[in-house]
Design an enzyme around this catalytic site. Sequence first.
Site, PDB file in Angstrom:
ATOM      1  N   HIS A 112       0.812  -1.216   0.000  1.00  0.00           N
ATOM      2  CA  HIS A 112       0.000   0.000   0.000  1.00  0.00           C
ATOM      3  C   HIS A 112       0.849   1.271   0.000  1.00  0.00           C
ATOM      4  O   HIS A 112       0.349   2.347  -0.319  1.00  0.00           O
ATOM      5  CB  HIS A 112      -0.982   0.002   1.187  1.00  0.00           C
ATOM      6  CG  HIS A 112      -0.386   0.330   2.520  1.00  0.00           C
ATOM      7  ND1 HIS A 112      -0.035  -0.632   3.438  1.00  0.00           N
ATOM      8  CD2 HIS A 112      -0.078   1.518   3.108  1.00  0.00           C
ATOM      9  CE1 HIS A 112       0.449  -0.059   4.525  1.00  0.00           C
ATOM     10  NE2 HIS A 112       0.438   1.256   4.348  1.00  0.00           N
ATOM     11  N   ASP A 142       0.255  -7.597   1.427  1.00  0.00           N
ATOM     12  CA  ASP A 142       0.662  -6.192   1.555  1.00  0.00           C
ATOM     13  C   ASP A 142       2.174  -6.063   1.600  1.00  0.00           C
ATOM     14  O   ASP A 142       2.733  -5.280   2.369  1.00  0.00           O
ATOM     15  CB  ASP A 142       0.023  -5.545   2.796  1.00  0.00           C
ATOM     16  CG  ASP A 142       0.030  -4.016   2.713  1.00  0.00           C
ATOM     17  OD1 ASP A 142       0.257  -3.488   1.614  1.00  0.00           O
ATOM     18  OD2 ASP A 142      -0.181  -3.365   3.757  1.00  0.00           O
ATOM     19  N   GLY A 214       3.410   6.428   8.290  1.00  0.00           N
ATOM     20  CA  GLY A 214       4.765   6.648   7.812  1.00  0.00           C
ATOM     21  C   GLY A 214       5.698   5.530   8.211  1.00  0.00           C
ATOM     22  O   GLY A 214       6.751   5.337   7.604  1.00  0.00           O
ATOM     23  N   ASN A 215       5.334   4.753   9.256  1.00  0.00           N
ATOM     24  CA  ASN A 215       6.090   3.558   9.628  1.00  0.00           C
ATOM     25  C   ASN A 215       5.826   2.406   8.671  1.00  0.00           C
ATOM     26  O   ASN A 215       6.577   1.422   8.654  1.00  0.00           O
ATOM     27  CB  ASN A 215       5.726   3.081  11.036  1.00  0.00           C
ATOM     28  CG  ASN A 215       6.552   3.723  12.126  1.00  0.00           C
ATOM     29  OD1 ASN A 215       6.063   4.575  12.859  1.00  0.00           O
ATOM     30  ND2 ASN A 215       7.824   3.338  12.225  1.00  0.00           N
ATOM     31  N   SER A 216       4.762   2.506   7.901  1.00  0.00           N
ATOM     32  CA  SER A 216       4.382   1.400   7.021  1.00  0.00           C
ATOM     33  C   SER A 216       5.551   0.931   6.169  1.00  0.00           C
ATOM     34  O   SER A 216       6.202   1.730   5.491  1.00  0.00           O
ATOM     35  CB  SER A 216       3.235   1.829   6.106  1.00  0.00           C
ATOM     36  OG  SER A 216       2.070   2.089   6.840  1.00  0.00           O
ATOM     37  N   THR A 232       2.856  -2.930   9.314  1.00  0.00           N
ATOM     38  CA  THR A 232       1.851  -2.859   8.266  1.00  0.00           C
ATOM     39  C   THR A 232       0.717  -1.895   8.575  1.00  0.00           C
ATOM     40  O   THR A 232       0.323  -1.094   7.733  1.00  0.00           O
ATOM     41  CB  THR A 232       1.281  -4.269   7.992  1.00  0.00           C
ATOM     42  OG1 THR A 232       2.361  -5.138   7.607  1.00  0.00           O
ATOM     43  CG2 THR A 232       0.244  -4.247   6.879  1.00  0.00           C
TER      44      THR A 232
END
Length: 351
Positions: A112, A142, A214-216, A232
């Site tokens: 994503h 993802d 933003g950690n994704s 995630t």
Amino acid sequence: MNGTVIFGSRLTDKWLPGLALGICLTLATAYGQTLPQQVGDQEIPSLAPIIEQVAPAVVNISVQGSVAANNSPSQDPFFRRFSPPNGRREVQSAGSGVIIDAENGYILTNHHVIENADEITVSLIDDRTLDATVVGSDAGSDIAVLQVDPDGLLEMPFGDSERLRVGDFVLAIGNPFRLRHTVTSGIVSGLSRTGINPQGYEDFIQTDASINPGNSGGPLIDVDGRVVGISTFILSQSGGSEGLGFAAPSNIVRRVYEQILQYGRVRRGAIGARVQTVTPELADGLGLAQDWGVILADVYPAGPAAAAGLRVGDIVLTMDGKPMENARQFEVNLYPRGVGETVRVEVLRVE
């Protein structure tokens, strides 16, 4: 009856992470570092040695792209959008990633994060910026794999997510709200979390290490500096961290990564059967002693299940020795299996 289901070429091929002082002692030993400084005669535990080792492998990912004007905006912050005459709007978003193969320049992140990307820029801790290309991406898990120029990179190795226990210490590194290389710490709060993302694979690591937008795509790491998960998403009523962060386990991520490198996408196998959960009502109607399990509601001709001798009405009790209590659990355990792999199932046949 015991049956072995073999994945073959006719299958469906879908597009388819003790005490604080004890931890510091371990890190110091593993990386040849001395223990932290002292205040007076009091030693201060620190995770700085491990962070200094792994931080160069964590990257910031900036994405520029466009989506249809009626699409939902990105869940990550700092996006701008407008609706030009062609009915599309430009999107800018940010996320995180981890270099997993320095020699070839491969980076792991979330699907994503790079979805709808036209341009992807990776920023390193030494302020270098690199253009990235998408090697492959898998919406179900993802997970996405990017590639950049490999010159002067440092990688972070995979850890074994199957060895994680609730209470194990973990660290999350990423770029929340574009605050580059932010480190948060916590523990493993739960394992094999499901019922959160019904549209994709579910077997999440839950952690109270702060994860924010933003950690994704950034790594969840253990105290040996290994990737045990990819951050995630979060569950939050405020939009910020409330101690409910979730990461895809590294063993699943690694399988997806390897398939993307080999095929450019994920090739998932199917057993050729439709299943449903054994409910108390169904168990009573069938005269079963237990009210759990997975019943084969349909077995497709010429599929692997049929070839293994399974029939409609057979009840799957275990898959590779793991109890199957409901249909969702069955699907979750089958989800990462690739075409050509073999699983062993224990079934109860009601005559």
